[in-house]
Design a protein around this motif. Sequence first.
Motif, PDB file in Angstrom:
ATOM      1  N   ALA A   1       1.138  -1.172   0.059  1.00 47.84           N
ATOM      2  CA  ALA A   1       0.116  -0.054  -0.065  1.00 47.84           C
ATOM      3  C   ALA A   1       0.743   1.222   0.039  1.00 47.84           C
ATOM      4  N   ALA A   2       1.974   1.239   0.624  1.00 46.03           N
ATOM      5  CA  ALA A   2       2.736   2.445   0.961  1.00 46.03           C
ATOM      6  C   ALA A   2       3.663   2.743  -0.629  1.00 46.03           C
ATOM      7  N   LEU A   3       3.854   1.654  -1.160  1.00 42.85           N
ATOM      8  CA  LEU A   3       4.526   1.664  -2.678  1.00 42.85           C
ATOM      9  C   LEU A   3       3.653   2.244  -3.662  1.00 42.85           C
ATOM     10  N   LEU A   4       2.403   1.757  -3.232  1.00 44.88           N
ATOM     11  CA  LEU A   4       1.328   2.297  -4.334  1.00 44.88           C
ATOM     12  C   LEU A   4       0.884   3.618  -4.118  1.00 44.88           C
ATOM     13  N   ARG A   5       0.734   4.291  -2.891  1.00 45.10           N
ATOM     14  CA  ARG A   5       0.442   5.486  -2.516  1.00 45.10           C
ATOM     15  C   ARG A   5       1.654   6.439  -2.911  1.00 45.10           C
TER      16      ARG A   5
ATOM     17  N   GLY B   1      -2.700   6.588  -5.497  1.00 39.13           N
ATOM     18  CA  GLY B   1      -1.456   6.844  -6.176  1.00 39.13           C
ATOM     19  C   GLY B   1      -1.621   6.934  -7.799  1.00 39.13           C
ATOM     20  N   GLY B   2      -2.617   6.598  -8.059  1.00 44.06           N
ATOM     21  CA  GLY B   2      -2.930   6.500  -9.569  1.00 44.06           C
ATOM     22  C   GLY B   2      -2.493   5.307 -10.109  1.00 44.06           C
ATOM     23  N   VAL B   3      -2.162   4.405  -9.488  1.00 41.45           N
ATOM     24  CA  VAL B   3      -1.414   3.340 -10.129  1.00 41.45           C
ATOM     25  C   VAL B   3      -2.305   2.105  -9.701  1.00 41.45           C
ATOM     26  N   SER B   4      -1.361   0.773 -10.397  1.00 45.29           N
ATOM     27  CA  SER B   4      -2.112  -0.750 -10.442  1.00 45.29           C
ATOM     28  C   SER B   4      -1.249  -1.505  -9.502  1.00 45.29           C
TER      29      SER B   4
ATOM     30  N   PRO C   1      -5.949   2.704 -12.917  1.00 46.50           N
ATOM     31  CA  PRO C   1      -5.660   2.496 -11.322  1.00 46.50           C
ATOM     32  C   PRO C   1      -6.672   1.245 -10.918  1.00 46.50           C
ATOM     33  N   GLY C   2      -6.018   0.544 -10.175  1.00 47.40           N
ATOM     34  CA  GLY C   2      -6.722  -0.308  -9.345  1.00 47.40           C
ATOM     35  C   GLY C   2      -6.073  -1.781  -9.242  1.00 47.40           C
TER      36      GLY C   2
END
Length: 353
Positions: free
Chosen positions: A85-89, A118-121, A331-332
Amino acid sequence: MVLRVVQWATGSVGRAAIGAIVAHPELELVGCWVHSADKHGCDAGELAGLDPLGVRATSSVEEILALEADAVVYAPLVPSSREVAALLRSGKNVITPVGWYYPTDKETTKVEQACLDGGVSLHGTGIDPGGVTEVFPLLLSSMSSAVTFVRAEEFSDIRTYGAPDVVRSIMFFGSTPEQARTGPMLDLLSRGFTQSVRMVVDTLGIGGDVDIRPRHELAVATAPIDSPIGVIEPGQVAAQKFFWEAFVGDRLVVQIGVSWLMGEEHLEPAWTLGEEGERFEIEVRGNPDTFVTIRGWQPESVEAGLASNPGIVATAAHCVNAVPYVCAADPGVVTSVELPMVAGRAHPDLLGA
């Protein structure tokens, strides 16, 4: 545009992933996280058995989070939702072989919002699970109509797996049968393989009340067996089989299994890998039936496997090759059935000018 990639952890998969990132024409290695303080400051290339790359490994999570990067190949021994979660954020897509292959809503609670923030997947992939157990059977099912049964199975000599602490302390080879039966391995494996079964069931559209049942069998040594984890004494666990089977009523519709043996001698029951030896098998029953045997992802000898296990390399390559596709996704949490077909890239010698 070249995508900037971080390698998280440098175990056997992580080291192979570094090599795959370096060879991929659309990727650049820009960071490397390591668990061990002894590796802090080491060159990532040298950690992977390559020439120096000029990328220094760090044991600082904060340093990785602050790094400008497009993606992280996340390959620790045990996953952490908090870390992911930290990496994604931090705005980094995460591709991993240790989970999230086809998660339920409950299993994505901690990471779905982080993806959106984070706008990522986040994408889970690999080999087994992550490839042989769901992606490839579903690909092959496109050649049949009216599918009634899918099977994906691994047959391997576990002596070639170069992680002795895992083999002894988590897989419980060399333990008593009771220790192996009550150990964590079935639960740990079920977290991934159950997702594989559900991906096949859902994608094929199998309806009704689907019951997924795990099964664990084991064999013990009848004489001392030399192995990379030491001598396995008579009466200790020397082979294990795990199965995950989906039933609709009494009808078996999906079966995923692994057979891991410490060689083929001195076992009770007297299991073997069969006449065809180490392999992966995929079976799809429909019109027509399909049966595929995959070779090359297991080493030719125990010694070769401990030096470089092709299955580990394939796991890493599948993750690395997915990076451009995951970075392009919305994202998701994104699964293999939601991505385009993931393909490798040509050898650098064949890429031209």
